[in-house]
Design an enzyme around this catalytic site. Structure first.
Site, PDB file in Angstrom:
ATOM      1  N   SER B  18       3.271  42.383  63.167  1.00 41.11           N
ATOM      2  CA  SER B  18       2.563  42.994  62.052  1.00 41.11           C
ATOM      3  C   SER B  18       1.102  43.161  62.492  1.00 41.11           C
ATOM      4  O   SER B  18       0.849  43.375  63.681  1.00 41.11           O
ATOM      5  CB  SER B  18       2.726  42.106  60.821  1.00 41.11           C
ATOM      6  OG  SER B  18       2.279  42.758  59.666  1.00 41.11           O
ATOM      7  N   HIS B  45       5.441  46.397  61.415  1.00 32.94           N
ATOM      8  CA  HIS B  45       4.928  46.918  60.147  1.00 32.94           C
ATOM      9  C   HIS B  45       3.876  47.963  60.473  1.00 32.94           C
ATOM     10  O   HIS B  45       2.924  47.678  61.181  1.00 32.94           O
ATOM     11  CB  HIS B  45       4.261  45.809  59.326  1.00 32.94           C
ATOM     12  CG  HIS B  45       5.203  44.714  58.937  1.00 32.94           C
ATOM     13  ND1 HIS B  45       4.779  43.450  58.630  1.00 32.94           N
ATOM     14  CD2 HIS B  45       6.550  44.703  58.789  1.00 32.94           C
ATOM     15  CE1 HIS B  45       5.832  42.697  58.314  1.00 32.94           C
ATOM     16  NE2 HIS B  45       6.914  43.436  58.419  1.00 32.94           N
ATOM     17  N   ASP B 137       6.443  37.332  56.892  1.00 30.76           N
ATOM     18  CA  ASP B 137       7.716  37.936  57.280  1.00 30.76           C
ATOM     19  C   ASP B 137       8.150  37.320  58.620  1.00 30.76           C
ATOM     20  O   ASP B 137       7.311  36.952  59.431  1.00 30.76           O
ATOM     21  CB  ASP B 137       7.533  39.453  57.420  1.00 30.76           C
ATOM     22  CG  ASP B 137       8.850  40.194  57.539  1.00 30.76           C
ATOM     23  OD1 ASP B 137       9.913  39.569  57.337  1.00 30.76           O
ATOM     24  OD2 ASP B 137       8.830  41.411  57.823  1.00 30.76           O
TER      25      ASP B 137
END
Ligand SMILES: C[S@@+](CC[C@H](N)C(=O)[O-])C[C@H]1O[C@@H](n2cnc3c(N)ncnc32)[C@H](O)[C@@H]1O
Lengths: 272, 192
Positions: B18, B45, B137
């Site tokens: 991310s 992401h 996550d």
């Protein structure tokens, strides 16, 4: 770690469902189906798989909830604006030459896509000679779609999508607002027919100039995808259009030979 | 049930990143061995930026890099990127499925979702790598991988641009390896 439904248990469940309710989920893509089933299992706090299975076998109302929760109903108006721009520029001018336009929205969810299409057709001055057939396996979303009522919350984003799709009007002129909800212009409804229809089991019910089936086929295995493409093939007039979601393609399926992609967007035309 | 012995794919590497992980991924793919006998699946992401990331990676990576397509079969020596705004799942027949369902932990693609499906499809023949990021996550996905006997590498928080995601994972489990960015490619090249 949380309790989880295993592959064998899922197979049992799918067998029960087919046996008792006649819905066949065996040809759905397993990894995401399993996620949905596990999600429901956790959401409804079943203490064991046996109780989950028992409930599904014995409680018809709970099976309704199963269908609602297992299907992915995420949708929006003018989702992927570039797709709607392509419809305006590349497809509607050709449909305009027909005396009558029949569109099928297969997997319409709560109807945002159908209303988007109705707005395009009205702005192209074609709605008066069009009928939009909107179907979905999930009776609850079909009912909601048929109401023409949508949540106020998303209207700002939909209005932005609408402008990106080439819309030049005031988006809010298409609905009346009240109470966190909006009601779309009721005159649209005269051109819409809503019904449940299961793409995995039911046959064709009309012949169309345009079929829109977006973000539905990704949930199916390749074989079921191929069967549904055959269904679309039988349901399309020659030179009719088929529109898919932005990550879906005819390319890997046998029906591909009868179609030609006619846009940078996922739009095909039946050439045979 | 994992069918790894039925396909020609001996295992799979899954990478989740991310905020702050793009740089790591860019340098990592440059150093991959051109003859990797397994696929590498990357979940990052990111904004919906069409295919620019695919090009960026392809320019540097000795392996083919492509955006994952729905229902395509995984091939060895190929790097797959989860498309923006879809979850990416690995099926037990080692094909890929896309899924546009709700975000998970505010993320779509979700690293957890891909890691979980990799564990189910490949059992212990998985190497999962979690990189820099500002959310949590990936942590529960790593637990799945662990549960199925796969290997786990977490980027050393001291080395990560944004250590929140690695730390969230470390709070839940001890990885097999805690590595700095520059050591990731070698670990992948030596997997299997
Ligand atoms: C993600 S929604 C797509 C909505 C809309 N087409 C869009 O792109 O925004 C997928 C829809 O497909 C429906 N669906 C799933 N399986 C189906 C089936 N076998 N037959 C008809 N519809 C199905 C689901 O109920 C859900 O409403």
């Amino acid at each position: 770690m949380t309790l989880f439904v295993t592959d064998e248990e899922m197979a049992l469940l799918l067998y029960d469902i087919q046996d008792l309710y006649g819905y066949d989920f065996n040809a759905y893509a397993k990894a995401s189906l399993k996620r949905r089933i596990n999600r429901l299992f956790a959401l409804d706090r079943f203490p064991s798989f046996a109780e989950f299975r028992f409930r599904l076998r014995t409680d018809t109302a709970y099976f309704g909830r199963f269908i609602e929760q297992i299907t992915v109903n995420v949708t929006e108006m003018f989702r992927d604006p570039a797709f709607y721009l392509a419809l305006r520029k590349e497809v509607l001018p050709l449909l305009a030459t027909y005396p009558f336009i029949r569109v099928w929205h297969a997997g319409c969810s709560t109807g945002e896509e159908v209303y988007s299409m109705a707005i395009l057709l009205r702005e192209a001055n074609l709605l008066h000679k069009s009928i939009l057939y909107a179907t979905d396996i999930n009776p609850q979303v079909v009912q909601q779609a048929a109401s023409g009522v949508f949540s106020m919350q998303h209207m700002k984003q939909y209005s932005e999508n609408y402008i990106l799709s080439g819309g030049r009007h005031d988006f809010s002129s298409y609905y009346t607002a009240g109470n966190n909800k909006v009601l779309f212009d009721v005159s649209f409804k005269k051109h819409m027919v809503f019904s449940t229809h299961n793409l995995a089991a039911e046959s064709s019910f009309n012949e169309f100039q345009l079929i829109v089936c977006r973000n539905v086929l990704i949930y199916f295995e390749k074989e079921l995808q191929a069967r549904v493409f055959d269904l679309f093939d039988t349901s399309l007039e020659r030179l009719g259009f088929l529109a898919l979601g932005s990550k879906e393609s005819l390319r890997l399926s046998p029906a591909n030979a009868k179609f030609r992609q006619v846009s940078e967007q996922k739009i095909w035309r039946k050439v045979i | 049930m994992a069918k790894s012995d039925l396909s020609n794919i001996p295992g799979c590497v899954v990478i989740g990143g991310s905020a702050g992980s793009l740089k790591v991924i860019l340098s990592l793919v440059t150093a991959l061995d051109a003859r990797l006998p397994f696929p590498v699946v990357i979940v990052l992401h990111r904004k919906n930026d069409a295919s620019s990331l695919e090009h960026l990676l392809n320019d540097r990576c000795p392996l083919r890099v492509k955006e994952a397509e729905d229902k395509e079969d995984l091939a060895p020596g190929t790097v797959y990127l989860a498309p923006p705004d879809y979850h990416l799942l690995i099926e037990s027949d080692h094909s890929l499925s896309l899924d546009a369902s709700e975000k998970v932990l505010w993320s779509r693609p979700s690293i957890d979702v891909t890691f979980q499906s990799a564990a189910e499809a490949f059992g212990h023949h998985v190497l999962a790598i979690l990189l820099s990021g500002a959310n949590n996550d990936g942590a529960s996905g790593l637990e799945y991988i662990r549960h199925h006997g796969g290997q786990i590498i977490v980027q050393d928080p001291d080395n990560a641009e944004i250590p929140v995601m690695p730390r969230a994972a470390l709070a839940r489990l001890r990885p097999d390896l805690l590595l700095p960015d520059y050591a990731m490619a070698a670990a992948i090249n030596h997997f299997l």
